[in-house]
Design a protein around this motif. Structure first.
Motif, short mmCIF file in Angstrom:
data_model
loop_
_atom_site.label_atom_id
_atom_site.label_comp_id
_atom_site.label_asym_id
_atom_site.label_seq_id
_atom_site.Cartn_x
_atom_site.Cartn_y
_atom_site.Cartn_z
N GLU A 1 -8.47 1.45 8.00
CA GLU A 1 -9.07 0.65 6.94
C GLU A 1 -10.57 0.91 6.82
O GLU A 1 -11.12 0.94 5.73
CB GLU A 1 -8.80 -0.84 7.18
CG GLU A 1 -7.34 -1.24 6.98
CD GLU A 1 -6.80 -0.79 5.63
OE1 GLU A 1 -7.49 -1.01 4.61
OE2 GLU A 1 -5.71 -0.22 5.60
N ARG A 2 -11.24 1.09 7.96
CA ARG A 2 -12.68 1.37 7.93
C ARG A 2 -12.94 2.72 7.27
O ARG A 2 -13.85 2.87 6.45
CB ARG A 2 -13.25 1.36 9.35
CG ARG A 2 -14.75 1.65 9.41
CD ARG A 2 -15.25 1.66 10.85
NE ARG A 2 -14.59 2.70 11.63
CZ ARG A 2 -14.96 3.98 11.61
NH1 ARG A 2 -15.95 4.38 10.83
NH2 ARG A 2 -14.32 4.86 12.36
N ARG B 1 -10.88 4.33 5.20
CA ARG B 1 -10.51 4.23 3.79
C ARG B 1 -11.61 3.54 2.98
O ARG B 1 -11.92 3.94 1.85
CB ARG B 1 -9.19 3.47 3.65
CG ARG B 1 -8.59 3.53 2.25
CD ARG B 1 -7.54 2.44 2.10
NE ARG B 1 -6.45 2.61 3.03
CZ ARG B 1 -5.36 3.32 2.77
NH1 ARG B 1 -5.23 3.92 1.61
NH2 ARG B 1 -4.39 3.43 3.66
N ALA B 2 -12.20 2.49 3.57
CA ALA B 2 -13.27 1.76 2.88
C ALA B 2 -14.47 2.67 2.63
O ALA B 2 -15.10 2.61 1.57
CB ALA B 2 -13.69 0.54 3.71
N ASP C 1 0.84 -1.21 0.00
CA ASP C 1 0.00 0.00 0.00
C ASP C 1 0.87 1.25 0.00
O ASP C 1 0.62 2.20 -0.76
CB ASP C 1 -0.94 0.02 1.21
CG ASP C 1 -2.10 -0.94 1.05
OD1 ASP C 1 -2.74 -1.26 2.07
OD2 ASP C 1 -2.38 -1.36 -0.09
#
Length: 295
Positions: free
Chosen positions: A194-195, A197-198, A73
């Motif tokens: 991550e949450r 970004r999602a 990433d």
């Protein structure tokens, strides 16, 4: 700028997973008119970790270099961020020296120029979860403001790079070209990146939406097909021609937000919202209000 060139080439080449040896890497760089010593190569690999947070390791059994999965990433972000800088330099110098331009152009997105020295500091802060103070030139107040933020990730929108960060409880986006200075603090932060970004991956643009993830169907005039194939509205975009060949449909899987509405309005009479009906009614309402202003 020469250093950025071989940073870019090294990452792009090693990322392909062929485990290139030291000799192969040096020969590869020579193919693009970059002559460096073994010592400089080792230093460059070390600087990729210290300056950009991307670790390149040597596989002893295969006798070649590779990038561990956990750094992919960061690798992609670095490549995206420096692509335009490298490309601009290559094009600027292409009249003075023999330079192969094609290997520097591998991304479909049209990226904006990003201040690389600030990117280095922000990458380190992101990877190590350090809060940072950014000095930001606000276009609204026309003054430099200070913001203490938790830097999370970068997001590209309309060819411009934004820093997504959390200031207090609020998620905010800062245009990178307006960041004047970055100061890393000793204070750590903890966020479910991550949450977040999602959630951003499920919208168009920068405005977060509390709406449900939905299938959006738009009908366009056929003359926009090539345009939307080259510049998709969203990574979920799917195009299908209608039976009469005069129009085509665009299917999107997104959370409707203000950015989506503005894009639809921008296409004027060339686009029609097929579904959902709630979005169609919102667009009709916006058009009626625009007519009232001009009556």
């Amino acid at each position: 700028m020469k250093k950025l060139r071989y940073y870019f080439l090294l990452l792009n080449f090693i990322k392909k997973g062929a485990y290139p040896t030291r000799e192969v890497l040096l020969e590869y760089l020579q193919g693009y008119d970059i002559e460096i010593s073994e010592r400089t190569l080792y230093r460059a690999i070390k600087e990729l970790k210290t300056d950009f947070g991307v670790e390149v390791k040597l596989d002893v059994k295969r006798k070649g270099y590779f990038i561990p999965l956990r750094y992919l990433d960061e690798t992609n972000m670095v490549l995206n961020c420096i692509t335009s800088l490298v490309l601009n330099d290559v094009l600027a110098n292409s009249q003075k020296e023999r330079v192969a331009v094609s290997p520097y152009i591998e991304f479909e997105d049209k990226v904006g120029v990003v201040p690389i020295e600030l990117i280095q500091v922000l990458f380190q802060a992101m990877i190590k979860n350090y809060k940072t103070t950014i000095k930001y030139h606000s276009q609204y107040s026309n003054s430099v403001e200070e913001h203490l933020i938790s830097p999370l990730f970068f997001k590209q929108h309309h060819g411009v790079w934004f820093l997504v960060g959390k200031e207090g409880r609020d998620l905010k986006c800062f245009e990178m070209e307006r960041v004047v200075e970055v100061i890393k603090s000793k204070e750590r932060f903890k966020e479910n990146i991550e949450r977040i970004r999602a959630h951003y991956s499920e919208i168009i643009g920068l405005h977060l939406a509390q709406t449900e993830l939905q299938t959006i169907v738009l009908s366009f005039d056929k003359y926009y097909k090539n345009y939307l194939e080259s510049i998709p509205l969203h990574h979920s975009q799917e195009l299908t021609m209608e039976e009469d060949g005069a129009r085509f449909k665009v299917n999107l899987k997104v959370r409707p937000n203000e950015d989506l509405k503005q894009i639809i309005l921008r296409f004027g009479k060339s686009v029609k919202v097929e579904q959902p009906m709630a979005l169609r009614e919102e667009i009709i309402g916006e058009l009626r209000r625009a007519i009232e202003v001009h009556v």
